[in-house]
Write a protein that holds these residues in place. Structure first.
Motif, short mmCIF file in Angstrom:
data_model
loop_
_atom_site.label_atom_id
_atom_site.label_comp_id
_atom_site.label_asym_id
_atom_site.label_seq_id
_atom_site.Cartn_x
_atom_site.Cartn_y
_atom_site.Cartn_z
N LEU A 52 4.09 5.76 -5.86
CA LEU A 52 3.99 5.81 -7.33
C LEU A 52 2.81 6.41 -7.73
O LEU A 52 3.11 7.78 -8.61
N TYR A 53 1.77 6.44 -6.64
CA TYR A 53 0.59 7.56 -7.30
C TYR A 53 0.80 9.05 -7.50
O TYR A 53 0.69 9.55 -8.20
N ARG A 54 1.14 9.06 -6.31
CA ARG A 54 1.86 10.67 -6.04
C ARG A 54 3.17 10.98 -6.76
O ARG A 54 2.90 12.16 -7.28
N THR A 55 3.82 10.41 -7.05
CA THR A 55 4.89 10.14 -8.10
C THR A 55 4.45 10.36 -9.83
O THR A 55 4.37 11.59 -10.42
N ALA A 56 3.10 9.80 -9.30
CA ALA A 56 2.82 10.06 -11.03
C ALA A 56 2.58 11.57 -11.25
O ALA A 56 2.24 11.61 -12.38
N ARG A 57 1.57 12.16 -10.45
CA ARG A 57 0.48 12.63 -10.49
C ARG A 57 1.96 13.83 -10.44
O ARG A 57 1.30 15.02 -11.11
N ASP A 58 2.11 13.82 -9.52
CA ASP A 58 3.33 15.25 -9.54
C ASP A 58 4.17 14.72 -10.93
O ASP A 58 4.41 16.56 -11.48
N GLN A 59 4.36 14.13 -11.71
CA GLN A 59 5.00 14.31 -12.71
C GLN A 59 4.33 13.78 -13.48
O GLN A 59 4.82 14.83 -15.27
N GLY A 60 3.05 14.76 -13.70
CA GLY A 60 2.18 14.41 -14.85
C GLY A 60 2.04 13.34 -15.94
O GLY A 60 1.78 13.73 -16.75
N CYS A 61 2.26 12.57 -15.07
CA CYS A 61 1.47 11.23 -15.58
C CYS A 61 0.16 11.11 -16.37
O CYS A 61 -0.81 11.55 -15.54
N ASP A 62 -0.65 10.75 -17.30
CA ASP A 62 -1.42 10.76 -17.79
C ASP A 62 -1.99 9.37 -17.35
O ASP A 62 -1.63 8.51 -16.68
N ASP A 63 -3.81 8.79 -17.13
CA ASP A 63 -4.32 8.45 -16.17
C ASP A 63 -3.65 6.71 -16.71
O ASP A 63 -3.86 6.15 -15.76
N SER A 64 -3.67 6.41 -18.23
CA SER A 64 -2.89 5.05 -18.47
C SER A 64 -1.98 5.28 -18.10
O SER A 64 -1.59 3.89 -17.40
N GLU A 65 -0.82 5.88 -17.67
CA GLU A 65 0.70 5.91 -17.22
C GLU A 65 0.87 5.56 -15.63
O GLU A 65 1.38 4.75 -15.44
N LYS A 96 0.66 -1.07 0.03
CA LYS A 96 0.01 0.28 -0.04
C LYS A 96 0.91 1.57 -0.26
O LYS A 96 0.56 2.31 -0.73
N LYS A 97 2.01 1.92 0.79
CA LYS A 97 2.63 2.60 0.77
C LYS A 97 3.36 3.07 -0.05
O LYS A 97 3.73 3.82 -1.48
N ILE A 98 3.93 1.70 -1.12
CA ILE A 98 4.52 1.66 -2.86
C ILE A 98 3.34 1.95 -3.34
O ILE A 98 3.37 3.52 -4.97
N ILE A 99 2.35 1.90 -3.34
CA ILE A 99 0.43 1.75 -4.61
C ILE A 99 0.71 3.66 -4.20
O ILE A 99 0.76 3.86 -4.80
N ASP A 100 0.70 3.70 -2.82
CA ASP A 100 0.84 5.26 -2.31
C ASP A 100 2.04 7.09 -3.10
O ASP A 100 1.33 7.02 -3.63
#
Length: 106
Positions: A18-31, A12-16
Motif C-alpha cells: 500500500l505504501y509503495r503504491t501510494a507513493r508511486d501514484q503520487g498520493c498525498d500524505d493523508s491518502e 506488514k507485506k500489505i502495508i509495504d
C-alpha cells in the motif's frame, strides 16, 4: 511459525505494498496514511473477531501501527545517523495527527 506470526507477516507485506503504491501514484500524505491505517485496522479487526488466534489483539495493532509509521518516516529521514533531520519530531507528530484525527496539523 504460529498463526499470529503469519498474520503479522502478511499484514506488514500489505502495508509495504500500500505504501509503495501510494507513493508511486503520487498520493498525498493523508491518502497514504489513511491506506496504512486501513491495513492496520483490518488486521486488528480480524484478530479481535478471532480471539483464538491471539490473546491480546492490541499487541498486533500496536506493532503494525509502529511498522507503518516507521515505514512512512523512513522516506522523510536521511539514511545516515549523522545527518538527522531537525524536523524528525514534527514528522512523527504529523503522521500521528493524520492517522488518528484524519486531518493535517495546523
Amino acid at each position: 511459525m504460529n498463526c499470529i506470526d503469519g498474520i503479522e507477516g502478511v499484514a506488514k507485506k500489505i502495508i509495504d505494498t500500500l505504501y509503495r503504491t501510494a507513493r508511486d501514484q503520487g498520493c498525498d500524505d493523508s491518502e497514504c496514511i489513511r491506506c496504512l491505517r486501513a491495513a492496520v485496522e483490518g488486521a486488528g479487526s480480524f484478530v479481535m473477531n478471532n480471539r483464538e488466534v491471539v490473546s491480546d489483539p492490541s499487541l498486533l495493532t500496536k506493532e503494525l501501527y509502529l511498522y507503518a509509521k516507521t515505514l512512512w518516516l523512513s522516506s522523510r529521514n536521511p539514511a545516515t545517523e549523522e545527518a538527522k533531520d531537525p524536523d524528525e519530531e514534527y514528522y512523527g507528530y504529523y503522521f500521528d495527527r493524520i492517522y488518528h484525527q484524519q486531518n493535517y496539523p495546523l
